[in-house]
Write an enzyme that holds these catalytic residues in place. Structure first.
Site, PDB file in Angstrom:
ATOM      1  N   PHE A 153       0.668  -1.168  -0.175  1.00  0.00           N
ATOM      2  CA  PHE A 153       0.291  -0.030   0.399  1.00  0.00           C
ATOM      3  C   PHE A 153       0.738   0.995  -0.051  1.00  0.00           C
ATOM      4  O   PHE A 153       1.560   1.316   0.956  1.00  0.00           O
ATOM      5  CB  PHE A 153      -1.138  -0.033   1.161  1.00  0.00           C
ATOM      6  CG  PHE A 153      -1.825   1.611   1.300  1.00  0.00           C
ATOM      7  CD1 PHE A 153      -2.673   1.860   0.279  1.00  0.00           C
ATOM      8  CD2 PHE A 153      -1.680   2.685   1.602  1.00  0.00           C
ATOM      9  CE1 PHE A 153      -3.504   2.608  -0.154  1.00  0.00           C
ATOM     10  CE2 PHE A 153      -2.277   3.470   1.463  1.00  0.00           C
ATOM     11  CZ  PHE A 153      -3.513   3.970   0.396  1.00  0.00           C
ATOM     12  N   ASP A 199      -2.483  -4.747   8.690  1.00  0.00           N
ATOM     13  CA  ASP A 199      -2.747  -3.406   8.269  1.00  0.00           C
ATOM     14  C   ASP A 199      -4.585  -3.724   8.573  1.00  0.00           C
ATOM     15  O   ASP A 199      -5.075  -4.177   7.932  1.00  0.00           O
ATOM     16  CB  ASP A 199      -2.877  -2.732   6.547  1.00  0.00           C
ATOM     17  CG  ASP A 199      -3.392  -1.382   6.860  1.00  0.00           C
ATOM     18  OD1 ASP A 199      -4.260  -1.196   7.282  1.00  0.00           O
ATOM     19  OD2 ASP A 199      -2.536  -1.167   6.081  1.00  0.00           O
ATOM     20  N   ARG A 221      -5.591   3.883  -9.627  1.00  0.00           N
ATOM     21  CA  ARG A 221      -4.521   2.270  -8.858  1.00  0.00           C
ATOM     22  C   ARG A 221      -3.990   2.197  -9.780  1.00  0.00           C
ATOM     23  O   ARG A 221      -4.112   0.471  -9.768  1.00  0.00           O
ATOM     24  CB  ARG A 221      -6.048   2.002  -7.808  1.00  0.00           C
ATOM     25  CG  ARG A 221      -6.304   2.738  -6.705  1.00  0.00           C
ATOM     26  CD  ARG A 221      -5.267   2.434  -5.769  1.00  0.00           C
ATOM     27  NE  ARG A 221      -4.442   4.074  -5.423  1.00  0.00           N
ATOM     28  CZ  ARG A 221      -4.307   4.596  -4.655  1.00  0.00           C
ATOM     29  NH1 ARG A 221      -4.516   4.075  -2.758  1.00  0.00           N
ATOM     30  NH2 ARG A 221      -3.205   5.810  -4.417  1.00  0.00           N
TER      31      ARG A 221
HETATM   32  N1  F0G Z   1      -3.959   0.974   4.542  1.00  0.00           N
HETATM   33  C1  F0G Z   1      -4.761   0.757   4.048  1.00  0.00           C
HETATM   34  C2  F0G Z   1      -4.974  -0.384   3.546  1.00  0.00           C
HETATM   35  C3  F0G Z   1      -5.265   1.735   3.101  1.00  0.00           C
HETATM   36  O1  F0G Z   1      -5.826   2.000   2.600  1.00  0.00           O
HETATM   37  C4  F0G Z   1      -5.113   3.288   3.854  1.00  0.00           C
HETATM   38  C5  F0G Z   1      -5.504   4.471   3.348  1.00  0.00           C
HETATM   39  C6  F0G Z   1      -4.091   3.606   4.402  1.00  0.00           C
HETATM   40  C7  F0G Z   1      -3.338   2.177   5.303  1.00  0.00           C
HETATM   41  C8  F0G Z   1      -3.496   4.415   5.267  1.00  0.00           C
HETATM   42  O2  F0G Z   1      -4.604   5.114   6.174  1.00  0.00           O
HETATM   43  O3  F0G Z   1      -5.232   7.101   4.257  1.00  0.00           O
HETATM   44  O4  F0G Z   1      -5.211   7.266   7.360  1.00  0.00           O
HETATM   45  O5  F0G Z   1      -3.327   6.984   6.617  1.00  0.00           O
HETATM   46  N2  F0G Z   1      -6.335   3.973   2.301  1.00  0.00           N
HETATM   47  C9  F0G Z   1      -7.106   5.846   1.664  1.00  0.00           C
HETATM   48  C10 F0G Z   1      -7.492   4.965   0.554  1.00  0.00           C
HETATM   49  C11 F0G Z   1      -5.896   6.411   1.773  1.00  0.00           C
HETATM   50  O6  F0G Z   1      -7.649   5.902  -0.646  1.00  0.00           O
HETATM   51  O7  F0G Z   1      -7.627   3.729  -0.427  1.00  0.00           O
HETATM   52  P1  F0G Z   1      -4.665   6.959   6.656  1.00  0.00           P
END
Ligand code: F0G
Length: 460
Positions: A127, A218, A385
């Protein structure tokens, strides 16, 4: 006539609405050009249906809103911290809690505490922010997800699974001492919201126990992962989402969490661990980057809303409607032959831009341009993505070329109706009919870190 069909529906009613501005195609053409063909650079008020992300975009419940009024805004030892700590213990089972402003705050702390220069950090697909924090701490991320995850047409129900052979090969090559932990994401965002099976987690636990390697979750979309286990894994059909969530956590040593997804809040996150030593190091570091260890960058009211949201997120009816809505949109798209990632995952529909726009080469950013075209067609905002999100290899300077080149239509929780889903599907269909006219893009500005957020493009 007997009624056989029983549709899913939301287990809530709507108390307040937010009015949206309607725009014309000409206005949207100008807006996306001004935004450098990057949907992150659009103004929200110019968007009709916002599928950029499911992060921080949920509708909070009346209970959560009333929780905001119970904010104890003390610098230290706020009541709301202890409520959150209780919720984390009750629903996830972890011993120690460190709140952070959002998920990446927790990733930073965890990476700095656990990763040494030269370490290897295996994970089930990268990620963006997670990998960057691992790299900034001196580690090297290695993808250990099963091969099926990279194939958008493979129907295996647990495409988020870790390939245990890949993990064993890494241990053999580098030695267990070089691997501080394995990062397991539930569900796997960039694979299309694909879940990990409980059996896979159990096997990984056995393997890592043998080598004394930790598993850090995660757990950003853990309740969605639990729903898929309940629906598709043998032995779990009668278990509650809450019980499955807790079992997932029981096979791990700690977790980073973005509360902005499953936990139905607009801001918030945490690091949770069972090891006292890691907790002590992390709670020392959090004061440098986030705030005191009993608020970690959050207001008391934010911690209260997250504690309530965690309880709501594991309700079976909530999750059935949540994933039911995503699947409804996926089924509509399949009816018109749109190439999407299958099976449909937890938090959105992922269009396969390589199959949607086969005439555009990956280095001309097919997913980026498709997101722009969808916006112009209907005011629906989505996210790339693919190659832009994947960034560059820090050592060689080359683009990473991910197998998956996707446009994500991410569904915020409890926000849009079934009629919105219909409008979205119709817009995608319209763009698909005219796909041959679409041309690629050239990148004209590229920031150093997480370039997808701020990069700018021009039409070729
Ligand atoms: N891990 C995953 C799987 C995520 O999807 C995200 C964030 C994070 C960690 C980080 O978290 O944004 O609170 O700092 N995903 C968002 C998205 C930004 O749009 O998929 P965060």
């Amino acid at each position: 006539m007997a009624l056989h069909k029983r549709s899913w529906a939301e287990p809530f009613k709507i108390k307040m609405v937010e009015l949206l501005k309607m725009t014309t195609p000409a206005q949207r053409q100008k807006a996306i050009k001004d935004a450098g063909y990057n949907t992150f650079l659009l103004k929200s008020e110019d968007v009709y249906i916002d599928l950029l992300t499911d992060s921080g975009t949920s509708a909070m419940s009346d209970q959560q809103w009333s929780g905001l009024m119970l904010g104890d805004e003390a610098y230290a030892g706020s009541k709301n911290f202890y409520n959150l700590e209780r919720a984390v213990k009750k629903y996830y089972g972890y011993t120690y809690l460190i709140p952070t402003h959002q998920g990446r705050g927790a990733e930073n702390i965890l990476s700095q505490v656990m990763i040494k220069k030269g370490d290897i950090v295996p994970g089930n697909m990268y990620f963006t922010t997670t990998r960057l924090h691992q790299e900034l701490a001196g580690g090297t991320f290695v993808d250990v997800i099963i091969d099926e995850a990279h194939d958008s047409e493979n129907l295996f129900p647990f495409k988020g699974n870790v390939d245990l052979n890949k993990v064993e090969a890494l241990i053999k090559k580098y030695g267990a001492k070089k691997i501080p932990y394995i990062c397991v994401a539930v569900t796997v965002n960039l694979a299309g919201g694909q879940p990990v099976s409980m059996e896979n987690l159990k096997q990984l636990r056995l393997l890592t126990n043998k080598h004394n390697i930790k598993i850090m979750l995660d757990m950003t979309r853990i309740a969605e992962n639990a729903y898929f286990i309940q629906q598709h894994e043998k032995g779990y059909a009668k278990k509650s989402i809450a019980a499955i969530v807790k079992e997932i956590c029981s096979y791990t040593d700690g977790a980073t969490f973005s509360g902005k997804k499953d936990a139905l809040v607009n801001i918030g996150g945490f690091l949770a661990v069972n090891d006292k030593h890691i907790y002590e190091e992390a709670s020392n570091l959090v004061v440098v980057y986030e705030g005191l260890h009993t608020y970690g960058g959050l207001a008391g009211r934010d911690m209260e809303a997250m504690a309530i949201g965690i309880a709501e997120s594991v309700q079976d009816e909530h999750m059935k409607a949540r994933i039911g809505q995503v699947k409804y949109l996926g089924d509509k798209m399949l009816e018109t032959g749109i190439p999407i990632v299958l099976p449909v995952g937890g938090h959105g529909i992922f269009i396969d831009a390589k199959r949607f726009l086969p005439h555009i080469k990956q280095e001309q950013f097919p997913a980026q341009v498709l997101a722009a075209e969808l916006y112009v067609d209907s005011g629906v905002r989505t996210m790339e993505r693919g190659i832009v999100s994947a960034g560059r290899n820090a050592k060689t300077g080359d683009h990473y070329y991910p197998k998956l080149e996707l446009v994500r239509l991410t569904i915020p929780r409890r926000v849009y109706t079934q009629a919105h889903m219909d409008v979205i599907a119709e817009s995608v269909e319209h763009v698909y009919e005219n796909r041959k006219k679409i041309k690629g893009l050239k990148m004209i500005y590229e920031p150093k870190y997480l370039r997808f957020f701020q990069a700018r493009f021009q039409k070729l």
